[in-house]
Write a protein that holds these residues in place. Structure first.
Motif, short mmCIF file in Angstrom:
data_model
loop_
_atom_site.label_atom_id
_atom_site.label_comp_id
_atom_site.label_asym_id
_atom_site.label_seq_id
_atom_site.Cartn_x
_atom_site.Cartn_y
_atom_site.Cartn_z
N TYR A 58 -8.34 34.27 38.67
CA TYR A 58 -9.02 34.11 39.97
C TYR A 58 -7.97 34.04 41.08
CZ TYR A 58 -12.84 31.83 37.18
OH TYR A 58 -13.79 31.48 36.26
N LEU A 59 -6.90 33.27 40.79
CA LEU A 59 -5.91 33.01 41.83
C LEU A 59 -5.02 34.21 42.11
CD1 LEU A 59 -5.17 29.35 40.79
CD2 LEU A 59 -6.02 30.06 43.03
N TYR A 60 -4.61 34.93 41.05
CA TYR A 60 -3.84 36.16 41.29
C TYR A 60 -4.67 37.11 42.15
CZ TYR A 60 -0.09 35.04 37.94
OH TYR A 60 0.97 34.47 37.29
N ALA A 61 -5.97 37.20 41.83
CA ALA A 61 -6.84 38.10 42.60
C ALA A 61 -6.91 37.65 44.07
CB ALA A 61 -8.23 38.15 41.98
N ALA A 62 -6.97 36.34 44.30
CA ALA A 62 -7.00 35.85 45.69
C ALA A 62 -5.69 36.20 46.39
CB ALA A 62 -7.24 34.34 45.72
N ALA A 63 -4.56 36.07 45.68
CA ALA A 63 -3.27 36.40 46.29
C ALA A 63 -3.20 37.89 46.62
CB ALA A 63 -2.12 36.01 45.36
N GLU A 64 -3.78 38.71 45.75
CA GLU A 64 -3.73 40.16 45.96
C GLU A 64 -4.48 40.60 47.21
OE1 GLU A 64 -3.44 42.54 41.90
OE2 GLU A 64 -4.66 40.75 41.64
N THR A 65 -5.45 39.78 47.67
CA THR A 65 -6.15 40.13 48.91
C THR A 65 -5.19 40.09 50.10
OG1 THR A 65 -6.82 37.86 49.45
CG2 THR A 65 -8.35 39.15 48.08
N LEU A 66 -4.02 39.46 49.91
CA LEU A 66 -3.04 39.35 51.00
C LEU A 66 -2.03 40.49 50.97
CD1 LEU A 66 -2.69 35.52 50.62
CD2 LEU A 66 -3.48 36.65 52.71
N GLY A 67 -2.30 41.48 50.13
CA GLY A 67 -1.46 42.67 50.13
C GLY A 67 -0.22 42.60 49.27
N VAL A 68 -0.22 41.73 48.27
CA VAL A 68 0.89 41.73 47.32
C VAL A 68 0.39 42.28 45.99
CG1 VAL A 68 2.30 39.88 48.27
CG2 VAL A 68 0.35 39.31 46.82
N SER A 69 1.30 42.81 45.17
CA SER A 69 0.85 43.38 43.90
C SER A 69 1.01 42.37 42.78
CB SER A 69 1.63 44.66 43.59
OG SER A 69 2.81 44.34 42.89
N ARG A 70 0.13 42.48 41.80
CA ARG A 70 0.15 41.57 40.65
C ARG A 70 1.50 41.65 39.93
NH1 ARG A 70 -4.27 39.68 37.13
NH2 ARG A 70 -5.52 40.24 38.92
N ASP A 71 2.01 42.87 39.77
CA ASP A 71 3.27 43.02 39.05
C ASP A 71 4.42 42.34 39.79
OD1 ASP A 71 2.03 44.35 37.05
OD2 ASP A 71 2.99 46.29 37.38
N ASP A 72 4.41 42.42 41.11
CA ASP A 72 5.48 41.77 41.88
C ASP A 72 5.41 40.25 41.72
OD1 ASP A 72 6.41 44.19 42.71
OD2 ASP A 72 5.55 44.08 44.74
N LEU A 73 4.19 39.74 41.70
CA LEU A 73 4.03 38.29 41.55
C LEU A 73 4.57 37.85 40.18
CD1 LEU A 73 0.44 37.75 43.01
CD2 LEU A 73 2.63 37.36 44.15
N ILE A 74 4.22 38.60 39.16
CA ILE A 74 4.63 38.23 37.81
C ILE A 74 6.14 38.37 37.65
CG2 ILE A 74 4.44 38.99 35.39
CD1 ILE A 74 1.43 39.29 35.93
N GLU A 75 6.68 39.40 38.29
CA GLU A 75 8.13 39.59 38.26
C GLU A 75 8.83 38.39 38.92
OE1 GLU A 75 10.44 41.29 37.01
OE2 GLU A 75 12.07 40.66 38.35
N ALA A 76 8.26 37.88 40.00
CA ALA A 76 8.86 36.72 40.68
C ALA A 76 8.83 35.49 39.79
CB ALA A 76 8.13 36.45 42.00
N LEU A 77 7.78 35.35 39.00
CA LEU A 77 7.72 34.23 38.05
C LEU A 77 8.80 34.40 36.98
CD1 LEU A 77 6.35 31.74 36.69
CD2 LEU A 77 4.89 33.36 35.47
N HIS A 78 8.86 35.60 36.42
CA HIS A 78 9.77 35.83 35.28
C HIS A 78 11.23 35.76 35.68
CE1 HIS A 78 6.42 37.98 32.78
NE2 HIS A 78 6.18 36.70 33.01
N SER A 79 11.53 36.12 36.92
CA SER A 79 12.93 36.08 37.35
C SER A 79 13.33 34.67 37.77
CB SER A 79 13.15 37.05 38.52
OG SER A 79 12.47 36.55 39.66
#
Lengths: 332, 95
Positions: A101-122
């Motif tokens: 739910y939350l990733y989807a809410a963040a994506e409404t702000l124009g960021v991509s899911r993959d970029d978010l996950i990459e930021a977590l993993h790095s």
């Protein structure tokens, strides 16, 4: 399930700049909207710093849900009964859903899911410090439900009135589901407290280990919280860290009494004059250590996430290849 | 003269900020721009909304009504997903 991380600064260069509005009229309208207590929606104009703050907070929140599956998932195969196993599975599944739910809410702000996950993993993006503690016994599963989810509920209920519509709506869904999480934990602990002395000791030990980290979930003291003032002004945050923490302590003390455990704080006592419980000082050195990657399980948690992501790569690729093949066949 | 019918679009209206867009009906229109225009004229003549979405009806993937049992019934016996499944002592039952 779990926030807190909202106030935690990330890597340098990711700070929301207090940039001057590009369009003063839009800014005036935006401010007026917040003053009237109205919601901001995805396509509405918003200051860049507001957008960045939301992306940081919502994505940290999403990461916390996903990483939060790990300490509890650790016990699924060792749950003492089939009923407890089914309950724990359902709870961990909920956490995964909350992350989505939350990733989807963040994506409404124009960021991509993959970029978010990459930021977590790095390691660039943070998640709640609480998940960097180990789950040593079955009692930890109960205490996580009772204290960790309990703290999360305190944090999350005000977020249902957050000024950003998609985040607020995600939080309403999540809060509806959280109550089960806290109650199953407390119910599990009640069962253990009806058991042998060894089981009772196990519960007390788990409470002793989780109490202080649970208090840290509310984030730094208001005077040390660098984003709090701006977030309050924007209606992203409605109640201060210290006020929420106090609320949590006041709610938890009677619950501990009913359960028959003590909270590991010799300074914890009712203050008649304040109408609240006083409690001891939090070890902020420990908090910052955990936030900055040096908690007991930080490396293990991230390594598990990265491994799951990498080992799932072939599935994601195969599914896409299959979709392309079907599409080509359909077109032919 | 072409006799091709205009495609169908599903219309979603947000009644005010903070609430979800809600499906309210459909319109026929030749393109996205006109679909929005027609949705506005048909569904928001009395200030019913502050935002509109239109989606080509044939772009909506719907579940099969016949698949309802296997899709939704498995949730029915998982009553432990509901907070009321757990009976707690009265003093802490508001948790």
């Amino acid at each position: 399930m779990y926030t807190q991380a909202m106030d935690i600064p990330q890597a340098k260069g990711d700070e929301p700049a207090a940039a001057p509005a590009t369009n003063a009229d839009y800014q005036t309208e935006f401010d007026a909207k917040l003053d009237r207590g109205e919601f901001v929606e995805a396509k509405d104009w918003m200051p860049e710093a507001y957008r960045k703050t939301l992306v940081r907070q919502i994505s940290q929140h999403a990461h916390s849900e996903i990483v939060g599956m790990l300490p509890e998932g650790n016990w699924i195969t060792r749950a003492p009964t089939l009923e407890r196993k089914a309950i724990l599975l359902a709870k961990v599944q909920d956490e995964g859903g909350h992350g989505l739910y939350l990733y989807a809410a963040a994506e409404t702000l124009g960021v991509s899911r993959d970029d978010l996950i990459e930021a977590l993993h790095s390691g660039k993006a943070k998640y709640s410090s609480i998940f960097n503690y180990p789950t040593l016994t079955w009692a930890d599963i109960g205490v996580i439900g009772w204290l960790v989810d309990g703290a999360a509920i305190m944090n999350q209920i005000p977020l249902c009135r957050c000024s950003y519509g998609p985040y607020a709506r995600a939080m309403i869904r999540i809060c509806k589901e959280e109550s089960f999480h806290q109650r199953q934990g407390y119910d599990l602990l009640l069962a253990m407290m009806r058991g042998t002395q060894a089981q009772k000791d196990m519960v007390q030990d788990a409470v002793n280990r989780w109490w202080w980290p649970a208090l840290m979930m509310f984030g730094p003291h208001d005077r040390d919280s660098q984003h709090s003032g701006q977030s309050m002004h924007w209606g992203i945050k409605r109640i201060s860290n210290d006020d929420l923490r106090q609320k949590f302590v006041d709610a938890t003390v009677p619950q501990a009494k009913v359960l028959g455990v003590t909270l590991p704080d010799p300074e914890l006592r009712w203050n008649e004059a304040r109408g609240h419980h006083d409690f001891g000082a939090i070890d902020w050195t420990e908090f910052w250590n955990v936030v900055n990657g040096h908690g007991p399980c930080n490396r293990e948690r991230l390594a598990t996430r990265v491994k799951a992501w990498e080992e799932g790569a072939w599935v994601r690729e195969a599914a896409l290849a299959h979709a392309r093949k079907r599409e080509a066949r359909h077109a032919a | 003269m072409s006799t091709q019918e205009w495609p169908l679009w599903e219309v979603f209206v947000r009644s005010r900020n903070g609430l979800d867009h809600k499906h309210c009906g459909s319109v026929h229109a030749p393109d996205p721009k006109l679909a929005l225009q027609m949705a506005r004229d048909v569904y928001t003549r009395r200030q019913e909304g502050v935002s509109l979405w239109v989606v080509r009806s044939d772009h909506i993937v719907a579940s099969d009504p016949d698949a309802k049992p296997e899709l939704f019934d498995p949730a029915a016996d998982k009553i432990y997903r509901h907070p009321t499944f757990y009976r707690l002592p009265d003093e802490v039952d508001h948790m």
